[in-house]
Write an enzyme that holds these catalytic residues in place. Structure first.
Site, PDB file in Angstrom:
ATOM      1  N   LYS A  88     -15.492   4.176  26.626  1.00  0.00           N
ATOM      2  CA  LYS A  88     -14.068   4.501  26.698  1.00  0.00           C
ATOM      3  C   LYS A  88     -13.374   3.907  25.498  1.00  0.00           C
ATOM      4  CE  LYS A  88     -10.370   6.084  28.654  1.00  0.00           C
ATOM      5  NZ  LYS A  88     -10.167   6.838  27.365  1.00  0.00           N
ATOM      6  N   LYS A 112     -12.152  -5.839  25.520  1.00  0.00           N
ATOM      7  CA  LYS A 112     -10.834  -5.453  26.031  1.00  0.00           C
ATOM      8  C   LYS A 112     -10.980  -4.720  27.366  1.00  0.00           C
ATOM      9  CE  LYS A 112      -8.354  -3.141  23.066  1.00  0.00           C
ATOM     10  NZ  LYS A 112      -7.672  -2.069  22.280  1.00  0.00           N
ATOM     11  N   LYS A 124     -15.493   4.068  20.403  1.00  0.00           N
ATOM     12  CA  LYS A 124     -14.360   4.436  19.542  1.00  0.00           C
ATOM     13  C   LYS A 124     -14.814   5.554  18.621  1.00  0.00           C
ATOM     14  CE  LYS A 124     -10.093   3.103  18.708  1.00  0.00           C
ATOM     15  NZ  LYS A 124      -9.146   2.414  19.588  1.00  0.00           N
ATOM     16  N   GLY A 163      -6.305   8.640  22.563  1.00  0.00           N
ATOM     17  CA  GLY A 163      -5.626   8.582  21.270  1.00  0.00           C
ATOM     18  C   GLY A 163      -5.737   7.216  20.606  1.00  0.00           C
ATOM     19  N   ASP A 164      -5.365   7.182  19.361  1.00  0.00           N
ATOM     20  CA  ASP A 164      -5.200   5.950  18.574  1.00  0.00           C
ATOM     21  C   ASP A 164      -4.324   6.372  17.382  1.00  0.00           C
ATOM     22  OD1 ASP A 164      -6.451   3.004  18.430  1.00  0.00           O
ATOM     23  OD2 ASP A 164      -6.394   3.745  16.384  1.00  0.00           O
ATOM     24  N   THR A 208       0.680   1.112  26.192  1.00  0.00           N
ATOM     25  CA  THR A 208       0.224   0.049  25.284  1.00  0.00           C
ATOM     26  C   THR A 208       1.395  -0.846  24.891  1.00  0.00           C
ATOM     27  OG1 THR A 208      -1.412   1.613  24.474  1.00  0.00           O
ATOM     28  CG2 THR A 208      -1.157  -0.426  23.235  1.00  0.00           C
ATOM     29  N   ASN A 239       3.291   5.183  18.347  1.00  0.00           N
ATOM     30  CA  ASN A 239       3.269   5.136  19.810  1.00  0.00           C
ATOM     31  C   ASN A 239       3.445   3.712  20.347  1.00  0.00           C
ATOM     32  OD1 ASN A 239       1.160   4.582  22.235  1.00  0.00           O
ATOM     33  ND2 ASN A 239       2.322   6.451  22.583  1.00  0.00           N
ATOM     34  N   SER A 376      -5.290   4.397  30.839  1.00  0.00           N
ATOM     35  CA  SER A 376      -6.245   5.502  30.709  1.00  0.00           C
ATOM     36  C   SER A 376      -7.218   5.497  31.892  1.00  0.00           C
ATOM     37  CB  SER A 376      -7.053   5.365  29.413  1.00  0.00           C
ATOM     38  OG  SER A 376      -6.325   5.842  28.309  1.00  0.00           O
TER      39      SER A 376
HETATM   40  P1  NDP Z   1       0.471   5.788  15.573  1.00  0.00           P
HETATM   41  O1  NDP Z   1      -0.282   6.708  14.705  1.00  0.00           O
HETATM   42  O2  NDP Z   1       1.318   6.343  16.658  1.00  0.00           O
HETATM   43  O3  NDP Z   1       1.397   4.813  14.713  1.00  0.00           O
HETATM   44  C1  NDP Z   1       0.844   4.017  13.715  1.00  0.00           C
HETATM   45  C2  NDP Z   1       1.961   3.282  13.010  1.00  0.00           C
HETATM   46  O4  NDP Z   1       1.399   2.314  12.132  1.00  0.00           O
HETATM   47  C3  NDP Z   1       2.820   4.189  12.133  1.00  0.00           C
HETATM   48  O5  NDP Z   1       4.114   3.675  12.077  1.00  0.00           O
HETATM   49  C4  NDP Z   1       2.127   4.082  10.780  1.00  0.00           C
HETATM   50  O6  NDP Z   1       2.982   4.362   9.698  1.00  0.00           O
HETATM   51  C5  NDP Z   1       1.700   2.637  10.780  1.00  0.00           C
HETATM   52  N1  NDP Z   1       0.477   2.488   9.966  1.00  0.00           N
HETATM   53  C6  NDP Z   1      -0.724   3.072  10.188  1.00  0.00           C
HETATM   54  N2  NDP Z   1      -1.609   2.751   9.233  1.00  0.00           N
HETATM   55  C7  NDP Z   1      -0.948   1.945   8.394  1.00  0.00           C
HETATM   56  C8  NDP Z   1      -1.314   1.285   7.219  1.00  0.00           C
HETATM   57  N3  NDP Z   1      -2.555   1.385   6.707  1.00  0.00           N
HETATM   58  N4  NDP Z   1      -0.366   0.526   6.627  1.00  0.00           N
HETATM   59  C9  NDP Z   1       0.883   0.417   7.146  1.00  0.00           C
HETATM   60  N5  NDP Z   1       1.303   1.038   8.266  1.00  0.00           N
HETATM   61  C10 NDP Z   1       0.387   1.783   8.872  1.00  0.00           C
HETATM   62  O7  NDP Z   1      -0.640   4.789  16.190  1.00  0.00           O
HETATM   63  P2  NDP Z   1      -0.542   3.855  17.475  1.00  0.00           P
HETATM   64  O8  NDP Z   1       0.844   3.367  17.661  1.00  0.00           O
HETATM   65  O9  NDP Z   1      -1.230   4.536  18.584  1.00  0.00           O
HETATM   66  O10 NDP Z   1      -1.499   2.639  17.046  1.00  0.00           O
HETATM   67  C11 NDP Z   1      -1.008   1.471  16.396  1.00  0.00           C
HETATM   68  C12 NDP Z   1      -2.003   0.338  16.577  1.00  0.00           C
HETATM   69  O11 NDP Z   1      -2.182   0.065  17.976  1.00  0.00           O
HETATM   70  C13 NDP Z   1      -3.404   0.605  16.036  1.00  0.00           C
HETATM   71  O12 NDP Z   1      -3.956  -0.622  15.593  1.00  0.00           O
HETATM   72  C14 NDP Z   1      -4.172   1.059  17.278  1.00  0.00           C
HETATM   73  O13 NDP Z   1      -5.561   0.853  17.144  1.00  0.00           O
HETATM   74  C15 NDP Z   1      -3.561   0.136  18.318  1.00  0.00           C
HETATM   75  N6  NDP Z   1      -3.677   0.546  19.711  1.00  0.00           N
HETATM   76  C16 NDP Z   1      -3.257   1.772  20.129  1.00  0.00           C
HETATM   77  C17 NDP Z   1      -3.346   2.131  21.458  1.00  0.00           C
HETATM   78  C18 NDP Z   1      -2.815   3.420  21.973  1.00  0.00           C
HETATM   79  O14 NDP Z   1      -2.843   3.610  23.184  1.00  0.00           O
HETATM   80  N7  NDP Z   1      -2.296   4.319  21.152  1.00  0.00           N
HETATM   81  C19 NDP Z   1      -3.964   1.223  22.435  1.00  0.00           C
HETATM   82  C20 NDP Z   1      -4.300  -0.080  21.915  1.00  0.00           C
HETATM   83  C21 NDP Z   1      -4.181  -0.377  20.594  1.00  0.00           C
HETATM   84  P3  NDP Z   1       3.081   5.854   9.089  1.00  0.00           P
HETATM   85  O15 NDP Z   1       3.886   6.638  10.075  1.00  0.00           O
HETATM   86  O16 NDP Z   1       3.716   5.663   7.783  1.00  0.00           O
HETATM   87  O17 NDP Z   1       1.655   6.338   8.989  1.00  0.00           O
HETATM   88  O1  2IT Z   2      -7.386   0.683  21.158  1.00  0.00           O
HETATM   89  C1  2IT Z   2      -7.232   1.180  22.301  1.00  0.00           C
HETATM   90  O2  2IT Z   2      -7.388   0.511  23.321  1.00  0.00           O
HETATM   91  C2  2IT Z   2      -6.817   2.585  22.390  1.00  0.00           C
HETATM   92  N1  2IT Z   2      -6.593   3.209  21.360  1.00  0.00           N
HETATM   93  C3  2IT Z   2      -6.684   3.244  23.726  1.00  0.00           C
HETATM   94  C4  2IT Z   2      -8.011   3.682  24.246  1.00  0.00           C
HETATM   95  C5  2IT Z   2      -7.984   4.514  25.507  1.00  0.00           C
HETATM   96  O3  2IT Z   2      -9.079   4.964  25.874  1.00  0.00           O
HETATM   97  O4  2IT Z   2      -6.934   4.725  26.118  1.00  0.00           O
END
Ligand code: NDP
Ligand code: 2IT
Length: 444
Positions: A88, A112, A124, A163-164, A208, A239, A376
């Protein structure tokens, strides 16, 4: 790190050359495990196996852009560990994606997911596809091509992506639609993060960000404090960041700054979420448009760092290694009390040292951002029972899970003589459960 773990680490480095993010994630876990290994030497062998993914899939993703030109990207799915349940973890679409990044994320996901207490293994995936500037139809053709290979490796009992970065509700829709066509099965539990009308769960989009704030709220409550009146910085504006901002505001704090890859904004009156969502979710534009729409003394910072802005709490919610040693020193100097990782591995090891040395409360990502994958798993439960729960009930489940993750980290840290060290607590508690399951299942 104990000598026996150092030997395992040397093998990891040798077997996985040129993968710095993966090495970093492994080292962080190993640095926490010395007290466990001294008590249970039988775990060293299990750890050796845990560092080798059960399966790594790399594939070609050909697709046609709007000009009729054929484009090629690389797709990945690393199925890391299935001792506790089906693999997952999310899919990331970003030009920086490579095997090292997918493996660091998959490795962290094992621990996690274990911390959530729910029956999910770790995995992943993703692609070096860059969604920026691509039309809706290009995104759809890419997702369809990606799933045309991925479908044979996943399933509700096998591997359940979500998603991520770069993958949200729109992409999950295109991926699910293609899976359904190819397999001729309405197998809702094969993906999470689906839309509400077609098998998704309430609170998954928020989970998240909300979860990370619930976790930090637990840390504040343990000190007899709350978010009320606190100034907060949130990096990113995707997100995780969006819903972290929403929950901070609901709990009485003020988020005074957020960012994207082009810079950051400072809005002392509190980030306006309607405007932020319009800019990032609807227009999919740069953060500078937030300043244009909001006006009102809002400032755009393009040099320096968001972390130089004085605040009580910092929530890095963008990407790995985005908060470095200088940033940590600036946060400490400005009196920051807590850093809570909404993103995966956003704080460099040097920065963590500075923060912990200065007594700043530190919530590691594999605990603090576990609310996304936990919800999830709740989506999978609803799919399996062909049910759907209310927003209120689902949010309550999320809040309870985050309290339990927090308490496990605190108690485990105490048990192993590292009081207050939530990194140690998260790594040890997450590891022990998976290790025991692997030992019970024979040599796997
Ligand atoms: P999104 O794509 O929705 O948003 C990512 C954000 O981070 C955007 O604002 C983006 O800016 C910025 N960003 C991405 N890459 C870079 C970079 N190299 N340098 C600077 N800014 C950057 O992703 P999420 O919000 O889903 O994910 C954010 C973090 O949270 C990640 O580390 C992800 O692994 C983690 N995460 C996500 C989960 C989820 O459920 N979605 C769960 C747990 C962890 P821009 O718009 O300019 O690209
Ligand atoms: O980093 C993470 O935990 C996620 N991007 C969410 C993974 C999931 O299966 O909901």
């Amino acid at each position: 790190m104990t000598d026996s773990l150092k030997d395992v680490y040397d093998v990891v480095i040798r077997r996985n050359p040129g993968e710095p993010e993966f090495h970093q994630a492994v080292q962080e876990v190993f640095d926490s495990l010395a007290p466990v290994m001294r008590k249970h030497p039988e775990y060293v062998d299990v750890m050796t196996r845990m560092c080798e993914p059960e399966r790594q899939i790399i594939f070609r993703v050909p697709w046609t852009d709007d000009n009729g030109k054929v484009q090629i990207n690389r797709g990945f799915r690393v199925e890391f560990n299935s001792a506790l349940g089906p693999y997952k973890g999310g899919l990331r679409f970003h030009p920086s994606v490579n095997l090292s990044i997918v493996k660091f994320l998959g490795f962290e996901q094992i621990f996690k997911n274990s911390l959530t207490g729910l029956p999910i293994g770790g995995g992943k995936g993703g692609s070096d596809f860059d969604p920026k500037g691509r039309s809706d139809l290009e995104i759809m053709r890419f997702c369809q091509s990606f799933m045309t290979e991925l479908y044979r490796h996943i399933g509700e009992y096998t591997d359940v992506p979500a998603g991520d970065i770069g993958v949200g509700g729109r992409e999950i829709g295109y991926l699910f639609g293609q899976y359904k066509r190819i397999t001729n099965r309405y197998e809702s539990g094969v993906l999470t993060g689906k839309g509400l009308a077609w098998g998704g769960s309430q609170v998954r989009p928020e989970a998240t960000g909300y979860g990370a704030v619930f976790f930090v709220d637990n840390m504040l409550k343990a000190k007899g404090e709350s978010f009320e009146g606190k100034k907060v910085l949130v990096s990113g504006s995707g997100n995780v960041a969006t819903y972290a901002i929403e929950k901070v505001h609901q709990l009485g704090g003020t988020v005074i700054g957020c960012s994207d890859s082009s810079g950051y904004v400072i809005d002392e009156k509190g980030i306006d979420l309607d405007i932020l969502k319009e800019v990032k979710e609807v227009r999919r534009a740069r953060l500078s448009e937030y300043v244009d729409l909001r006006g009102n003394g809002t400032k755009l910072g393009t040099d320096g760092s968001l972390w130089n802005v004085p605040a009580d709490i910092a929530l890095p919610c963008a990407t790995q290694n985005e908060l470095n040693e200088d940033d940590a020193e600036a946060l400490v100097k400005n009196g920051c009390q807590i850093v809570g990782e909404g993103a995966n591995m956003p704080t460099t090891p040097e920065a963590i040292k500075v923060l912990q040395g200065a007594g700043v409360g530190f919530a590691p990502g594999k605990a603090a951002n576990a609310g996304g994958v936990a919800t999830s798993a709740l989506e999978m439960q609803q799919n399996a029972s062909r049910d759907s729960w209310s927003f209120e009930y689902t949010e309550e489940r999320l809040s309870d899970i985050m309290s339990s993750v927090h308490d496990q980290c605190v108690q485990t840290a105490e048990e192993y003589n590292e009081p207050g060290n939530l990194i140690a607590g998260a790594n040890i508690a997450g590891f022990v459960k998976v290790a025991d399951a692997m030992l019970a299942l024979g040599v796997i």
